[in-house]
Design a protein around this motif. Structure first.
Motif, PDB file in Angstrom:
ATOM      1  N   LEU A 169       0.829  -1.208   0.000  1.00 38.38           N
ATOM      2  CA  LEU A 169       0.000   0.000   0.000  1.00 38.38           C
ATOM      3  C   LEU A 169       0.861   1.254   0.000  1.00 38.38           C
ATOM      4  O   LEU A 169       0.479   2.284  -0.562  1.00 38.38           O
ATOM      5  N   SER A 170       2.042   1.174   0.617  1.00 40.66           N
ATOM      6  CA  SER A 170       2.900   2.358   0.716  1.00 40.66           C
ATOM      7  C   SER A 170       3.442   2.797  -0.638  1.00 40.66           C
ATOM      8  O   SER A 170       3.925   3.920  -0.781  1.00 40.66           O
ATOM      9  N   THR A 171       3.363   1.925  -1.669  1.00 36.18           N
ATOM     10  CA  THR A 171       3.807   2.324  -3.000  1.00 36.18           C
ATOM     11  C   THR A 171       2.882   3.355  -3.628  1.00 36.18           C
ATOM     12  O   THR A 171       3.270   4.040  -4.573  1.00 36.18           O
ATOM     13  N   GLY A 172       1.638   3.440  -3.140  1.00 34.67           N
ATOM     14  CA  GLY A 172       0.667   4.355  -3.729  1.00 34.67           C
ATOM     15  C   GLY A 172      -0.103   3.756  -4.889  1.00 34.67           C
ATOM     16  O   GLY A 172      -1.061   4.352  -5.377  1.00 34.67           O
ATOM     17  N   LEU A 173       0.289   2.564  -5.347  1.00 32.92           N
ATOM     18  CA  LEU A 173      -0.377   1.953  -6.496  1.00 32.92           C
ATOM     19  C   LEU A 173      -1.827   1.603  -6.213  1.00 32.92           C
ATOM     20  O   LEU A 173      -2.634   1.497  -7.136  1.00 32.92           O
ATOM     21  N   PHE A 174      -2.173   1.426  -4.948  1.00 35.97           N
ATOM     22  CA  PHE A 174      -3.530   1.008  -4.618  1.00 35.97           C
ATOM     23  C   PHE A 174      -4.433   2.180  -4.242  1.00 35.97           C
ATOM     24  O   PHE A 174      -5.599   1.977  -3.913  1.00 35.97           O
ATOM     25  N   ASP A 175      -3.917   3.399  -4.264  1.00 27.93           N
ATOM     26  CA  ASP A 175      -4.734   4.550  -3.885  1.00 27.93           C
ATOM     27  C   ASP A 175      -5.968   4.725  -4.768  1.00 27.93           C
ATOM     28  O   ASP A 175      -7.060   5.009  -4.253  1.00 27.93           O
ATOM     29  N   PRO A 176      -5.866   4.584  -6.112  1.00 28.61           N
ATOM     30  CA  PRO A 176      -7.087   4.672  -6.922  1.00 28.61           C
ATOM     31  C   PRO A 176      -8.112   3.603  -6.570  1.00 28.61           C
ATOM     32  O   PRO A 176      -9.322   3.853  -6.613  1.00 28.61           O
ATOM     33  N   ALA A 177      -7.632   2.416  -6.204  1.00 30.50           N
ATOM     34  CA  ALA A 177      -8.552   1.355  -5.807  1.00 30.50           C
ATOM     35  C   ALA A 177      -9.264   1.707  -4.508  1.00 30.50           C
ATOM     36  O   ALA A 177     -10.458   1.440  -4.338  1.00 30.50           O
ATOM     37  N   ILE A 178      -8.540   2.324  -3.583  1.00 30.15           N
ATOM     38  CA  ILE A 178      -9.159   2.758  -2.325  1.00 30.15           C
ATOM     39  C   ILE A 178     -10.224   3.809  -2.598  1.00 30.15           C
ATOM     40  O   ILE A 178     -11.307   3.807  -2.003  1.00 30.15           O
ATOM     41  N   ALA A 179      -9.933   4.727  -3.515  1.00 27.33           N
ATOM     42  CA  ALA A 179     -10.902   5.765  -3.856  1.00 27.33           C
ATOM     43  C   ALA A 179     -12.142   5.174  -4.520  1.00 27.33           C
ATOM     44  O   ALA A 179     -13.261   5.672  -4.332  1.00 27.33           O
ATOM     45  N   ALA A 180     -11.952   4.111  -5.313  1.00 25.43           N
ATOM     46  CA  ALA A 180     -13.077   3.509  -6.032  1.00 25.43           C
ATOM     47  C   ALA A 180     -13.904   2.596  -5.148  1.00 25.43           C
ATOM     48  O   ALA A 180     -15.108   2.417  -5.379  1.00 25.43           O
ATOM     49  N   THR A 181     -13.277   1.998  -4.114  1.00 27.01           N
ATOM     50  CA  THR A 181     -14.004   1.087  -3.225  1.00 27.01           C
ATOM     51  C   THR A 181     -13.897   1.609  -1.795  1.00 27.01           C
ATOM     52  O   THR A 181     -14.539   2.564  -1.450  1.00 27.01           O
ATOM     53  N   ASP A 182     -13.079   0.994  -0.990  1.00 32.88           N
ATOM     54  CA  ASP A 182     -12.757   1.504   0.350  1.00 32.88           C
ATOM     55  C   ASP A 182     -11.544   0.752   0.865  1.00 32.88           C
ATOM     56  O   ASP A 182     -11.131  -0.261   0.306  1.00 32.88           O
ATOM     57  N   GLN A 183     -10.970   1.263   1.939  1.00 34.83           N
ATOM     58  CA  GLN A 183      -9.734   0.700   2.474  1.00 34.83           C
ATOM     59  C   GLN A 183      -9.910  -0.760   2.874  1.00 34.83           C
ATOM     60  O   GLN A 183      -9.048  -1.603   2.584  1.00 34.83           O
ATOM     61  N   ALA A 184     -11.029  -1.091   3.543  1.00 31.54           N
ATOM     62  CA  ALA A 184     -11.236  -2.450   4.016  1.00 31.54           C
ATOM     63  C   ALA A 184     -11.298  -3.434   2.851  1.00 31.54           C
ATOM     64  O   ALA A 184     -10.736  -4.538   2.919  1.00 31.54           O
ATOM     65  N   GLN A 185     -11.980  -3.057   1.765  1.00 32.82           N
ATOM     66  CA  GLN A 185     -12.087  -3.931   0.605  1.00 32.82           C
ATOM     67  C   GLN A 185     -10.734  -4.169  -0.046  1.00 32.82           C
ATOM     68  O   GLN A 185     -10.380  -5.295  -0.403  1.00 32.82           O
ATOM     69  N   VAL A 186      -9.960  -3.104  -0.185  1.00 35.71           N
ATOM     70  CA  VAL A 186      -8.637  -3.242  -0.790  1.00 35.71           C
ATOM     71  C   VAL A 186      -7.742  -4.118   0.089  1.00 35.71           C
ATOM     72  O   VAL A 186      -7.042  -5.006  -0.409  1.00 35.71           O
ATOM     73  N   ASN A 187      -7.749  -3.883   1.387  1.00 33.82           N
ATOM     74  CA  ASN A 187      -6.940  -4.697   2.291  1.00 33.82           C
ATOM     75  C   ASN A 187      -7.306  -6.174   2.187  1.00 33.82           C
ATOM     76  O   ASN A 187      -6.430  -7.053   2.158  1.00 33.82           O
ATOM     77  N   LYS A 188      -8.616  -6.451   2.126  1.00 36.32           N
ATOM     78  CA  LYS A 188      -9.087  -7.833   2.065  1.00 36.32           C
ATOM     79  C   LYS A 188      -8.618  -8.515   0.786  1.00 36.32           C
ATOM     80  O   LYS A 188      -8.086  -9.632   0.818  1.00 36.32           O
ATOM     81  N   GLU A 189      -8.808  -7.859  -0.353  1.00 39.40           N
ATOM     82  CA  GLU A 189      -8.463  -8.496  -1.621  1.00 39.40           C
ATOM     83  C   GLU A 189      -6.956  -8.585  -1.815  1.00 39.40           C
ATOM     84  O   GLU A 189      -6.451  -9.522  -2.442  1.00 39.40           O
ATOM     85  N   LEU A 190      -6.248  -7.624  -1.279  1.00 38.06           N
ATOM     86  CA  LEU A 190      -4.797  -7.677  -1.354  1.00 38.06           C
ATOM     87  C   LEU A 190      -4.262  -8.839  -0.523  1.00 38.06           C
ATOM     88  O   LEU A 190      -3.375  -9.582  -0.959  1.00 38.06           O
ATOM     89  N   ALA A 191      -4.809  -9.024   0.666  1.00 33.25           N
ATOM     90  CA  ALA A 191      -4.389 -10.140   1.512  1.00 33.25           C
ATOM     91  C   ALA A 191      -4.690 -11.479   0.838  1.00 33.25           C
ATOM     92  O   ALA A 191      -3.889 -12.418   0.914  1.00 33.25           O
TER      93      ALA A 191
END
Length: 290
Positions: A241-263
């Motif tokens: 997440l610290s790379t910033g590559l997932f920031d658009p995904a967070i904006a499109a969904t939410d932090q919890a969803q991105v964390n879940k799918e990334l894990a």
């Protein structure tokens, strides 16, 4: 990682499009980058410095210097270093590493250690031109990243001396980069957000094409294994997440969803002891200024 892997960085906490609730805590991300992710490219830094014989005679300009780890490694070899980045949060860590309180502008016993917030043009110096320019932010990840690197080089190369080495780096082939499958999650989740860039596989001649457009002459290349290793899935999620590559995904969904799918995407790379290990290969090109 900078304009290539990370969008514009603002101090403090950013909010989503509606202004309700924090989206990205830039200071926390910078800390995770400094403590977790930045070290993953150390083998690349070492290989480049060894090949170029970076040392006391080197005047190095680091584009997208981030938290300054690559600069610190060059300074430890005796080089005079200047780093530029657009992330004030990451640059704060770079200053702590290279310009500790009470040491003034002289870090590790070297003069001319500079940390510059802004574009490469702001790193202009009255002394002799830079002998080495590094762009350690790998391209071959997002559509348009090569063009962004070209813009940085257009500002940086006039600051060099004749025949200076310019180091360009990129992701290796997707089949040799385990992290590629994980990063695709960012593109899939960000699809509702237009204009955020799409994942694309690395092309064999990406770096040569950038060098050609910048008027540089290729002068050798190499490949370096840079595995991404983490203590556990939580550390891997924070690091990526610290790379910033997932920031658009967070904006499109939410932090919890991105964390879940990334894990979930990281699960195939988790070992029995809980650690996460993803083999990767990165490529570098050394080019020379006219």
């Amino acid at each position: 990682m900078t304009p290539t892997l990370v969008g514009q960085h603002l101090p403090g906490t950013e909010h989503g499009p509606t202004g309700h609730g924090p989206r990205v805590d830039r200071r926390a991300r910078a800390r995770d980058w400094s403590e977790i992710q930045e070290r993953m490219l150390v083998p690349l830094y070492e290989a480049v410095y060894e090949r170029l014989d970076v040392g006391p005679a080197t005047r190095l300009l680091g584009l997208g210097c981030g938290s300054g780890l690559a600069l610190l490694m060059a300074a430890s070899r005796g080089a005079a270093v200047t780093g530029v980045d657009t992330s004030s949060a990451r640059l704060a860590h770079a200053r702590e590493r290279l310009l500790p309180p009470g040491r003034g502008p002289r870090a590790r016993g070297r003069a001319d250690t500079r940390i510059v917030d802004g574009s490469p043009g702001a790193a202009r110096t009255d002394t002799a031109g830079y002998t080495v320019v590094t762009a350690f932010e790998p391209i071959g990840c997002l559509a348009g990243d090569a063009e962004e690197l070209g813009g940085l080089l257009a500002e940086a190369t006039p600051l060099t001396g004749r025949g200076a080495a310019v180091v360009l780096t990129g992701w290796g082939p997707p089949e040799r980069c385990a992290t590629a499958s994980v990063l695709r999650v960012a593109t899939r989740l960000a699809e509702p957000v237009r204009g955020t860039g799409d994942w694309r596989p690395a092309h064999r001649d990406d770096l040569e094409e950038v060098a050609r457009r910048a008027g540089l002459r290729p002068d050798g290349s190499g490949r370096v294994a840079c595995p991404f290793g983490y203590a556990d899935v939580d550390s891997a999620v924070r690091g990526l997440l610290s790379t910033g590559l997932f920031d658009p995904a967070i904006a499109a969904t939410d932090q919890a969803q991105v964390n879940k799918e990334l894990a979930e995407a990281l699960h195939p790379y988790q070992r029995q002891d809980g650690t996460v290990w993803m083999p990767n290969v990165f490529r570098y090109l050394i080019a020379r200024t006219p």
